[in-house]
Design an enzyme around this catalytic site. Structure first.
Site, PDB file in Angstrom:
ATOM      1  CG  ASP A   4      -2.081   0.897   1.141  1.00 10.56           C
ATOM      2  OD1 ASP A   4      -2.297   1.481   0.061  1.00 10.56           O
ATOM      3  OD2 ASP A   4      -2.806   1.032   2.146  1.00 10.56           O
ATOM      4  CG  HIS A  10       0.364   2.269  -9.268  1.00  6.07           C
ATOM      5  ND1 HIS A  10       0.056   1.819  -8.010  1.00  6.07           N
ATOM      6  CD2 HIS A  10      -0.678   3.070  -9.631  1.00  6.07           C
ATOM      7  CE1 HIS A  10      -1.118   2.308  -7.637  1.00  6.07           C
ATOM      8  NE2 HIS A  10      -1.584   3.080  -8.593  1.00  6.07           N
ATOM      9  CB  SER A  18      -8.578  -5.388  -3.848  1.00  4.62           C
ATOM     10  OG  SER A  18      -9.128  -4.116  -4.091  1.00  4.62           O
ATOM     11  CD  GLU A  34     -13.172  -4.650  -2.209  1.00  2.00           C
ATOM     12  OE1 GLU A  34     -12.003  -5.086  -2.158  1.00  2.00           O
ATOM     13  OE2 GLU A  34     -14.173  -5.385  -2.067  1.00  2.00           O
ATOM     14  CG  ASN A  35      -7.478  -2.137  -6.122  1.00  2.00           C
ATOM     15  OD1 ASN A  35      -6.574  -2.950  -5.969  1.00  2.00           O
ATOM     16  ND2 ASN A  35      -7.713  -1.187  -5.208  1.00  2.00           N
ATOM     17  CD1 TRP A  36     -12.840  -4.998  -9.994  1.00  5.72           C
ATOM     18  CD2 TRP A  36     -11.912  -4.305 -11.910  1.00  5.72           C
ATOM     19  NE1 TRP A  36     -12.205  -6.076 -10.570  1.00  5.72           N
ATOM     20  CE2 TRP A  36     -11.630  -5.691 -11.753  1.00  5.72           C
ATOM     21  CE3 TRP A  36     -11.426  -3.653 -13.049  1.00  5.72           C
ATOM     22  CZ2 TRP A  36     -10.890  -6.418 -12.682  1.00  5.72           C
ATOM     23  CZ3 TRP A  36     -10.690  -4.392 -13.976  1.00  5.72           C
ATOM     24  CH2 TRP A  36     -10.428  -5.743 -13.793  1.00  5.72           C
ATOM     25  NE  ARG A  85      -7.161   2.137  -6.184  1.00  9.81           N
ATOM     26  CZ  ARG A  85      -6.039   2.242  -5.496  1.00  9.81           C
ATOM     27  NH1 ARG A  85      -4.920   2.579  -6.108  1.00  9.81           N
ATOM     28  NH2 ARG A  85      -6.026   2.020  -4.204  1.00  9.81           N
ATOM     29  NE  ARG A 141      -8.193   0.169   5.571  1.00 12.13           N
ATOM     30  CZ  ARG A 141      -7.738   1.401   5.775  1.00 12.13           C
ATOM     31  NH1 ARG A 141      -7.636   1.887   6.987  1.00 12.13           N
ATOM     32  NH2 ARG A 141      -7.394   2.179   4.760  1.00 12.13           N
ATOM     33  CD  GLU A 169       2.643 -13.293  15.489  1.00 14.13           C
ATOM     34  OE1 GLU A 169       2.674 -12.117  15.881  1.00 14.13           O
ATOM     35  OE2 GLU A 169       2.204 -14.228  16.197  1.00 14.13           O
TER      36      GLU A 169
HETATM   37  C1  FPP Z   1      -1.782   0.256  -3.312  1.00 15.10           C
HETATM   38  O1  FPP Z   1      -1.311   1.568  -3.375  1.00 15.10           O
HETATM   39  C2  FPP Z   1      -1.245  -0.541  -4.397  1.00 15.10           C
HETATM   40  C3  FPP Z   1      -1.987  -1.124  -5.378  1.00 15.10           C
HETATM   41  C4  FPP Z   1      -3.449  -0.973  -5.459  1.00 15.10           C
HETATM   42  C5  FPP Z   1      -1.365  -1.909  -6.444  1.00 15.10           C
HETATM   43  C6  FPP Z   1      -0.096  -2.628  -6.144  1.00 15.10           C
HETATM   44  C7  FPP Z   1       0.644  -2.780  -7.412  1.00 15.10           C
HETATM   45  C8  FPP Z   1       1.988  -2.747  -7.578  1.00 15.10           C
HETATM   46  C9  FPP Z   1       2.904  -2.665  -6.450  1.00 15.10           C
HETATM   47  C10 FPP Z   1       2.634  -2.763  -8.924  1.00 15.10           C
HETATM   48  C11 FPP Z   1       2.424  -3.918  -9.817  1.00 15.10           C
HETATM   49  C12 FPP Z   1       2.365  -5.240  -9.168  1.00 15.10           C
HETATM   50  C13 FPP Z   1       2.793  -6.403  -9.736  1.00 15.10           C
HETATM   51  C14 FPP Z   1       2.576  -7.688  -9.025  1.00 15.10           C
HETATM   52  C15 FPP Z   1       3.500  -6.428 -10.997  1.00 15.10           C
HETATM   53  P1  FPP Z   1      -2.367   2.744  -3.515  1.00 15.10           P
HETATM   54  O2  FPP Z   1      -2.463   3.121  -4.934  1.00 15.10           O
HETATM   55  O3  FPP Z   1      -3.665   2.343  -2.888  1.00 15.10           O
HETATM   56  O4  FPP Z   1      -1.694   3.873  -2.686  1.00 15.10           O
HETATM   57  P2  FPP Z   1      -2.438   5.039  -1.891  1.00 15.10           P
HETATM   58  O5  FPP Z   1      -3.216   4.389  -0.785  1.00 15.10           O
HETATM   59  O6  FPP Z   1      -1.301   5.848  -1.388  1.00 15.10           O
HETATM   60  O7  FPP Z   1      -3.289   5.770  -2.880  1.00 15.10           O
END
Ligand code: FPP
Length: 243
Positions: free
Chosen positions: A23, A40, A68, A70-72, A74, A197, A210
């Site tokens: 995150d 990213h 996730s 839920e990420n859709w 975005r 969380r 853990e």
């Molecule tokens: C959360 O940060 C991160 C994600 C939703 C995506 C994780 C993806 C990567 C690390 C890159 C690609 C992964 C692979 C396996 C190739 P956020 O965007 O929610 O950060 P924020 O809470 O600061 O907005």
């Protein structure tokens, strides 16, 4: 293993399964005045570092929460960025993953991914399926509640088909229906960026995990940060409800 002068890792107490909620990519970028996609992009480099570090110290299962259910929600541009990074990761890393005997498993409802990302994921899963080294689970369109409901549906179907007896359903039997079938529960779950969380991640499997939280944003979480988390784990007393 000497990670630095200040601490050592006990190689006889390496967690088998480590799972990570990566995150803080967006905040990392925003605080630097950069567009979110660069967060990213930098985050993907840490994925490469941490996969290598985990493999080096003998972790047997590493799970990364990449997207996730839920990420859709975005923006389309951000979803496209994440899918493209997934494709880039596979194209760039597959040879090295093969060389290191790493097996990729996708956790989640991957059929809903865009077709080009889906094709790459399937290629990676298929190409690495016979590898016997570390299992790298990439959670994609993953949600733990959906996973549990999917498990119940499969279980009920097996029951209807006369394949299981109700008296034989127990925790171990139920686990066979989860996406993580056959894998140990996570010993350690790491979340970066200061949030504390689990956000619908491995709810059933994390009963005795853990938890390790760090304020570092994922793009800043390097190999050393990872080893510090493992070292913290090694100093904990796990009792699993016993004394
Ligand atoms: C959360 O940060 C991160 C994600 C939703 C995506 C994780 C993806 C990567 C690390 C890159 C690609 C992964 C692979 C396996 C190739 P956020 O965007 O929610 O950060 P924020 O809470 O600061 O907005």
């Amino acid at each position: 293993m000497n990670i630095d002068d200040d601490f050592k890792l006990d190689l006889s107490k390496i967690p088998s399964h480590v799972a990570i909620i990566m995150d803080g990519n967006g905040r990392w970028a925003t605080e630097k005045g950069l567009p979110r996609h660069l967060g990213h992009q930098e985050g993907m480099k840490r994925v490469i570092d941490v996969v290598e570090a985990a493999n080096d110290i003998g972790i047997t299962n590493l799970t990364l929460y990449a997207f996730s259910t839920e990420n859709w929600k975005r923006s389309k541009i951000e979803i496209d960025t994440l899918m493209n990074l997934l494709i880039i990761f596979i194209r760039k890393e597959l040879r090295r993953l093969m060389k290191n005997n790493i097996k990729i498993i996708a956790l989640g409802n991957i059929e809903q991914l865009p077709s080009n990302a889906l094709a790459e994921v399937k290629r990676a899963v298929d190409k690495t399926k016979d590898n016997s080294g570390m299992v790298l689970n990439i959670a994609l369109n993953y949600g733990s509640r959906t996973e549990i409901i999917d498990a119940i549906k499969k279980l009920v179907k097996d029951y209807d088909d006369g394949l299981i007896n109700i008296n034989n359903i127990n925790e171990d039997e139920f686990k066979r229906y989860l996406y993580t079938n056959g894998q140990p529960d996570p010993d350690l779950i790491i979340r970066t960026s200061g949030e504390q969380r689990l956000s619908n991640f491995l709810t059933f499997q994390s009963a005795y995990s853990e938890l390790y939280f760090t304020d570092q944003y994922w793009p800043d979480f390097n190999k050393r940060s990872f080893f510090i988390a493992i070292n913290d784990f090694q100093n904990r007393q796990r009792r699993f409800g016993g004394v």
